[in-house]
Design an enzyme around this catalytic site. Structure first.
Site, short mmCIF file in Angstrom:
data_model
loop_
_atom_site.label_atom_id
_atom_site.label_comp_id
_atom_site.label_asym_id
_atom_site.label_seq_id
_atom_site.Cartn_x
_atom_site.Cartn_y
_atom_site.Cartn_z
N LYS A 12 0.81 -1.14 0.17
CA LYS A 12 0.10 0.29 -0.02
C LYS A 12 0.90 1.26 0.13
O LYS A 12 1.97 1.18 0.52
CB LYS A 12 -0.81 -0.11 1.14
CG LYS A 12 -2.04 1.07 1.08
CD LYS A 12 -2.96 0.85 2.42
CE LYS A 12 -3.84 2.01 2.54
NZ LYS A 12 -4.87 1.85 3.62
N SER B 149 -9.76 1.66 2.75
CA SER B 149 -8.89 2.56 1.86
C SER B 149 -7.78 1.74 1.01
O SER B 149 -7.48 2.20 0.21
CB SER B 149 -8.33 3.52 2.67
OG SER B 149 -7.34 2.93 3.93
N SER C 113 -10.01 -0.37 7.04
CA SER C 113 -9.34 -0.19 5.52
C SER C 113 -8.75 -1.30 4.98
O SER C 113 -8.25 -1.55 3.87
CB SER C 113 -8.22 0.90 5.60
OG SER C 113 -9.13 2.16 5.67
#
Lengths: 484, 90
Positions: free
Chosen positions: A79, A154, A178
């Site tokens: 990420k 997210s 997330s």
């Protein structure tokens, strides 16, 4: 089957049996990125050269007969809010569009020491604020199961890459859901570890008391292997727990005989789709047939959790994001006539609207006259939530809930109304508030889209969580990359 | 509740463009009216977890692992090895 379709566990075995090389695996994944990512949009940066050179280095080590970690030579995606030395780390924000960290996050140190191959950096909501990855400054990510739908957020890029086969495993971060929420939307496994189990050093901070890094994978074994690689004490994170961890993957056991599964009625009420409730309950009943015991429990403060979460996380974010001022790194506005002018223009041009809303909400709840009514009250509710979990865990070993109130929604569907978007986190935020571990595991499909079951565990009892998730995986089978 | 978005923006060193102001006001009002629904709970909100106390590092100078050049490589504007900002003292 192509190499990119295999699990980390399978590839690990094949590497040791000399059935393939890390370079072949890495090329297969890089080819998959090339053939799918214009449609999926999971990656912000692809590290082709670095990945291939690392893969060749690992192959040379294997050839020399070196003893390597179980994940050596396995490709992984990261990420884009996790610092990677020498590789862009943008948090999907214009504010950090050009930021190249001079250091590695703790978890990247572990990934490198395990000889994993980093294929690139993955899309996300800007500064991890969002539930659909639509808040990325750079691009939209599409759900590989239905390209018209969001992957969740997210960590949307992390979930979509695993689902599409453009990564074998990935790292995400979870502040209010997330990891678990996109894992659920994309039909993958996602683990949010106990607060303190994984060092946050090098994770760009959103809400420091809630943030945790965790793995996403197509099966529970891979998630357990990756979690075992990244957990552990780090003196660079004052909240890092100093304790021993078991060999999670080696101890995986799908036997649920005698396991007490708590089912909290508050997670099966209003706001959660009936079809999702049904998919979760059907799965729990299957586990009951295999010897688990179902315990009805109640967590009454759940209805306030979302409100407390948005107050606490935004308060911390408003403080954490004060560092982005255009002085030492990242974006700086072009024209300015004073220091304040430079700060204000830089921040206004660098941050997207959702980030601005959260900063202003945090500023509001911490401002004089409102602190007691908002922030202090939210912290007291958080303590109440902790107490209720403690009480519940006196009667059960784990808690089962839906991971999300529905399945993946359409791109654009919730973008006009922030509170509607926030409601997508309703099943996941309590876990971060209480610092507990939780896993989202696929529990079949609802209207053709993946549904996720969430298990919530006691602090540092990831083994029980992963074992229960392993039992669910036995019912539905392991996920494989979907056709894109 | 009426939210003074311009005031909050000023406190947070943000600027909201005029054409976006009414949308921000509407959004902030609906967010605040959502989050303000909280029960009265009494107690001490210290939030410390006695089972997992934080551990601070020794108070000793850090070993410098990064060079000045590496640390300054991301600076938007530099001169003579220093970060350049607008004049702060008259």
């Amino acid at each position: 089957m192509e190499l990119y379709e295999m699990s980390a566990n399978e590839l690990s075995l094949m590497l040791r049996e000399k059935k393939c090389s890390s370079e072949e695996i890495t090329r297969s994944v890089l080819d998959r990125i090339k053939s799918t990512d214009d449609k999926v949009g999971a990656y912000l940066t692809v590290c082709e050269e670095n990945a291939l050179s690392k893969a060749r280095e690992v192959d040379a080590k294997f050839a020399k007969g070196e003893q390597l970690s179980p994940l050596a030579g396995i490709p992984i995606g990261i990420k884009d809010n996790i610092s990677t030395k020498g590789v862009l780390t943008t948090c999907a924000s214009k504010m950090l569009y050009n930021y190249v960290p001079p250091f590695d996050a703790f978890v990247i140190g572990r990934i490198n020491a395990a000889d994993m191959v980093i294929t690139g950096k993955l899309n996300m909501d800007e500064f991890a604020m969002g539930s659909s990855t639509e808040n990325s400054h750079f691009k939209k990510t599409h759900n590989p199961h239905d390209l018209d739908r969001v992957p969740g957020g997210s960590s949307g890029g992390s979930a979509a890459a695993v689902a599409a086969g453009s990564a074998v495993v990935t790292l995400g971060s979870d502040t209010g859901g997330s990891i678990r929420m996109p894992a659920s939307y994309c039909g993958t496994v996602g683990l949010k570890p106990t607060y303190g189990a994984v060092s946050r050093y090098g994770l760009v901070a959103f809400a420091s008391s809630l943030d945790q890094i965790g793995p996403l994978a197509r099966n529970v074994t891979d998630a357990a292997m990756l979690f075992g690689t990244i957990c552990g004490h780090d003196s660079m994170d004052a909240t890092s727990a100093d304790r021993e961890y078991p060999d999670f993957a080696g101890k995986l056991n799908s036997d649920v005989k005698g396991l007490r599964i708590g089912v909290p009625k508050e997670y099966f009420g209003e706001g959660v789709d009936d079809s999702v409730k049904q998919a979760v309950m059907n799965t729990v009943r299957e586990l009951e047939k295999k010897g688990a015991e179902i315990v009805d429990i109640s967590l009454p403060s759940t209805k306030y959790a979302l409100n407390a979460y948005y107050i606490i996380s935004s308060a911390e974010a408003s403080s954490n994001l004060a560092r982005f001022d255009g002085v030492k790194y990242g974006y700086r506005t072009e024209n300015y006539d004073s220091l304040i002018d430079m700060y204000e223009k830089t921040r206004s041009e660098g941050f997207g609207d959702e980030v601005k809303r959260r900063i202003m909400l945090g500023t509001f709840v911490l401002s004089s006259g409102f602190f007691d009514a908002y922030y202090k009250k939210a912290k007291l509710v958080a303590m109440k939530i902790v107490e209720e979990f403690n009480e519940a865990f006196g009667r059960c070993d784990i808690i089962a809930t839906p991971a999300t109130p529905g399945t993946a929604f359409r791109l654009g569907e919730n973008m006009g109304d922030p509170t509607k978007m926030y409601a997508a986190d309703i099943c996941t935020v309590t876990v971060n508030i209480a610092g507990l571990p939780a896993v989202s595991v696929p529990c079949g499909k609802v209207n053709g889209l993946p549904a996720g079951l969430q298990f919530i565990g006691k602090k540092f009892d990831e083994q029980t969580l992963l074992n229960a998730a392993f039992a669910v995986e036995k019912l539905y089978g392991e996920a494989r990359p979907v056709n894109v | 509740m009426n939210i003074d978005v311009q005031h909050l923006a000023k406190l947070a060193r943000l600027r909201i463009e005029d054409e976006k102001l009414s949308k921000f006001e509407k959004d902030m009002e609906s967010i605040v009216s959502m989050v303000e629904q909280l029960p009265d709970v009494t107690g001490d909100a210290s939030g410390l977890d006695p089972e997992h106390p934080m551990k601070l590092r020794e108070d000793v100078p850090a070993e410098d692992k990064l060079s000045r050049a590496e640390l300054l490589a991301n600076a938007p504007k530099m001169q003579a090895g220093c970060v350049v900002v607008p004049k702060t003292v008259e």
